[in-house]
Design a protein around this motif. Structure first.
Motif, mmCIF file in Angstrom:
data_model
loop_
_atom_site.group_PDB
_atom_site.id
_atom_site.type_symbol
_atom_site.label_atom_id
_atom_site.label_comp_id
_atom_site.label_asym_id
_atom_site.label_seq_id
_atom_site.Cartn_x
_atom_site.Cartn_y
_atom_site.Cartn_z
ATOM 1 N N ILE A 220 3.405 57.626 180.125
ATOM 2 C CA ILE A 220 3.449 58.147 178.742
ATOM 3 C C ILE A 220 4.714 57.669 178.037
ATOM 4 N N GLY A 221 5.841 57.716 178.759
ATOM 5 C CA GLY A 221 7.112 57.268 178.182
ATOM 6 C C GLY A 221 7.108 55.779 177.846
ATOM 7 N N LYS A 222 6.536 54.993 178.748
ATOM 8 C CA LYS A 222 6.480 53.545 178.523
ATOM 9 C C LYS A 222 5.565 53.196 177.346
ATOM 10 N N ILE A 223 4.453 53.904 177.224
ATOM 11 C CA ILE A 223 3.537 53.663 176.110
ATOM 12 C C ILE A 223 4.206 54.037 174.786
ATOM 13 N N GLU A 224 4.944 55.126 174.799
ATOM 14 C CA GLU A 224 5.655 55.543 173.585
ATOM 15 C C GLU A 224 6.696 54.494 173.183
ATOM 16 N N LYS A 225 7.390 53.953 174.168
ATOM 17 C CA LYS A 225 8.367 52.897 173.898
ATOM 18 C C LYS A 225 7.682 51.657 173.331
ATOM 19 N N PHE A 226 6.513 51.314 173.902
ATOM 20 C CA PHE A 226 5.735 50.167 173.425
ATOM 21 C C PHE A 226 5.358 50.357 171.953
ATOM 22 N N LYS A 227 4.914 51.554 171.598
ATOM 23 C CA LYS A 227 4.545 51.858 170.207
ATOM 24 C C LYS A 227 5.742 51.709 169.274
ATOM 25 N N GLN A 228 6.877 52.234 169.703
ATOM 26 C CA GLN A 228 8.086 52.176 168.879
ATOM 27 C C GLN A 228 8.526 50.732 168.638
ATOM 28 N N GLU A 229 8.457 49.918 169.677
ATOM 29 C CA GLU A 229 8.940 48.539 169.584
ATOM 30 C C GLU A 229 7.982 47.625 168.834
ATOM 31 N N ASN A 230 6.724 48.031 168.720
ATOM 32 C CA ASN A 230 5.718 47.146 168.142
ATOM 33 C C ASN A 230 5.104 47.637 166.830
ATOM 34 N N THR A 231 5.662 48.715 166.263
ATOM 35 C CA THR A 231 5.215 49.162 164.944
ATOM 36 C C THR A 231 6.348 48.952 163.945
ATOM 37 N N LEU A 232 6.020 48.369 162.830
ATOM 38 C CA LEU A 232 7.028 47.937 161.857
ATOM 39 C C LEU A 232 7.970 49.052 161.439
ATOM 40 N N LEU A 233 7.437 50.202 161.071
ATOM 41 C CA LEU A 233 8.278 51.292 160.571
ATOM 42 C C LEU A 233 9.244 51.818 161.627
ATOM 43 N N ASN A 234 8.894 51.657 162.901
ATOM 44 C CA ASN A 234 9.730 52.183 163.988
ATOM 45 C C ASN A 234 10.641 51.137 164.630
ATOM 46 N N GLN A 235 10.503 49.901 164.206
ATOM 47 C CA GLN A 235 11.356 48.853 164.777
ATOM 48 C C GLN A 235 12.784 48.953 164.248
ATOM 49 N N ASN A 236 13.730 48.480 165.062
ATOM 50 C CA ASN A 236 15.117 48.402 164.608
ATOM 51 C C ASN A 236 15.232 47.299 163.565
ATOM 52 N N TRP A 237 15.858 47.615 162.446
ATOM 53 C CA TRP A 237 16.010 46.691 161.324
ATOM 54 C C TRP A 237 16.909 45.529 161.739
ATOM 55 N N ILE A 238 16.427 44.297 161.623
ATOM 56 C CA ILE A 238 17.200 43.156 162.138
ATOM 57 C C ILE A 238 18.532 42.972 161.418
ATOM 58 N N MET A 239 18.628 43.471 160.188
ATOM 59 C CA MET A 239 19.886 43.351 159.436
ATOM 60 C C MET A 239 20.901 44.426 159.844
ATOM 61 N N ASN A 240 20.374 45.497 160.449
ATOM 62 C CA ASN A 240 21.226 46.598 160.909
ATOM 63 C C ASN A 240 20.499 47.304 162.053
ATOM 64 N N PRO A 241 20.607 46.774 163.278
ATOM 65 C CA PRO A 241 19.837 47.273 164.424
ATOM 66 C C PRO A 241 20.065 48.744 164.782
ATOM 67 N N LYS A 242 21.075 49.368 164.208
ATOM 68 C CA LYS A 242 21.322 50.787 164.489
ATOM 69 C C LYS A 242 20.358 51.691 163.724
ATOM 70 N N LYS A 243 19.641 51.108 162.776
ATOM 71 C CA LYS A 243 18.692 51.886 161.979
ATOM 72 C C LYS A 243 17.286 51.297 162.084
ATOM 73 N N LYS A 244 16.290 52.176 161.975
ATOM 74 C CA LYS A 244 14.906 51.739 161.971
ATOM 75 C C LYS A 244 14.488 51.354 160.555
ATOM 76 N N VAL A 245 13.398 50.610 160.449
ATOM 77 C CA VAL A 245 12.907 50.168 159.139
ATOM 78 C C VAL A 245 12.623 51.375 158.249
ATOM 79 N N LYS A 246 12.009 52.415 158.808
ATOM 80 C CA LYS A 246 11.685 53.594 157.997
ATOM 81 C C LYS A 246 12.950 54.298 157.495
ATOM 82 N N GLU A 247 14.032 54.210 158.250
ATOM 83 C CA GLU A 247 15.297 54.811 157.806
ATOM 84 C C GLU A 247 15.926 53.996 156.679
ATOM 85 N N ILE A 248 15.759 52.681 156.731
ATOM 86 C CA ILE A 248 16.250 51.823 155.645
ATOM 87 C C ILE A 248 15.512 52.162 154.352
ATOM 88 N N LEU A 249 14.206 52.373 154.449
ATOM 89 C CA LEU A 249 13.407 52.764 153.272
ATOM 90 C C LEU A 249 13.906 54.084 152.691
#
Length: 285
Positions: free
Chosen positions: A237-266
């Protein structure tokens, strides 16, 4: 037929069709010098050649994008070698195909039947190009995105020409107005998608088949770990959740600021931007 007249007909046929001397010579002989019949002869012969080549693998080629403010199209045209992909005639064909793809709003059937600038429809031009280049050439996929009150952005990685390259992204943002903040974010988001390759916008949009396959792989990996079934289930379950986080745009770490997710930048931008859709093509994938 006099040799001089025969040579002139071959020359004319080559200019009209782009076919080689030997093919044109054979066509002229078979049709007794009738240019119109010779063109048809070569077309039919070209289709025969093309059908044999279409069985081969084509993983090279070009990604082409056409944009307006509120709409974008993207198309992948494959060839067998990078040599053909850099050929001027091939590039010109791809450029025109991209514009047609945009005008037909990604309708592949309409695209194939559309006349190009030379007066010949796309699918016949494709056959002629295959015959001339001697390689399999195919339209492997295409997309078109448009939303009301939206602004579209794109990115081509290592572009060969403007809006032509090996990896391309189009993305649509909904916003009340286009300003510097929206434009800057849109351009950077397209780059982020190119680099991070998200599978979907969020968890609920991930293809269930992809998740099922990932679960199978994780279960198989943990099967011989010696851990109990309950522990394996929790780890899975934990690994699947990590997979979802890493492969969904809104949950990915923003490449311009990896400390924040895309949804947090929005959220930080706070200008009402909504990501409506995106498409990412990498050649041969």
């Amino acid at each position: 037929m006099p040799k001089e007249s025969n040579f002139e007909n071959i020359k004319k046929l080559r200019e009209l069709t782009g076919a080689g001397f030997k093919d044109c010579n054979n066509a002229i002989k078979e049709t007794k010098g009738d240019i119109a019949k010779s063109i048809e002869y070569l077309r039919v012969k070209g289709i025969t050649k093309a059908s044999k080549k279409m069985k081969r693998s084509a993983k090279e080629g070009l990604i082409c994008i056409t944009n307006s403010n509120d709409a974008s199209s993207i198309i992948e045209i494959n060839s067998e070698t990078d040599f053909v992909a850099k050929n001027d005639e091939y590039i010109k064909f791809c450029e025109e195909l991209s514009k047609i793809n945009f005008s037909k709003k990604g309708n592949i059937n309409e695209l194939k039947k559309t006349k190009m600038s030379n007066g010949i429809i796309v699918e016949e031009n494709l056959v002629n190009l295959i015959s001339k280049m001697g390689e399999k050439i195919s339209i492997s996929r295409n997309d078109y995105i448009h939303f009301e009150k939206s602004y579209n952005f794109s990115y081509i990685h290592n572009s060969l020409k403007n809006n032509i390259g090996k990896l391309g992204v189009i993305v649509s943002l909904q916003s009340n107005k286009l300003n510097d903040i929206v434009s800057d974010f849109g351009k950077k988001l397209a780059m982020h998608i190119a680099a991070s390759n998200p599978l979907a916008l969020d968890e609920k949009n991930i293809n269930p088949e992809i998740l099922d396959k990932e679960k199978e792989m994780i279960t198989e990996e943990l099967k011989n770990s010696g851990k109990s079934k309950d522990i394996i289930e929790k780890i899975s379950i934990g690994k699947i959740e990590k997979f979802k986080q890493e492969n969904t745009l809104l949950n990915q770490n923003w490449i311009m600021n990896p400390k924040k997710k895309v949804k947090e930048i929005l959220e930080d931008l706070n200008v009402g931007i909504i990501i409506k859709a995106f498409v990412r093509y990498k050649i041969g994938k």
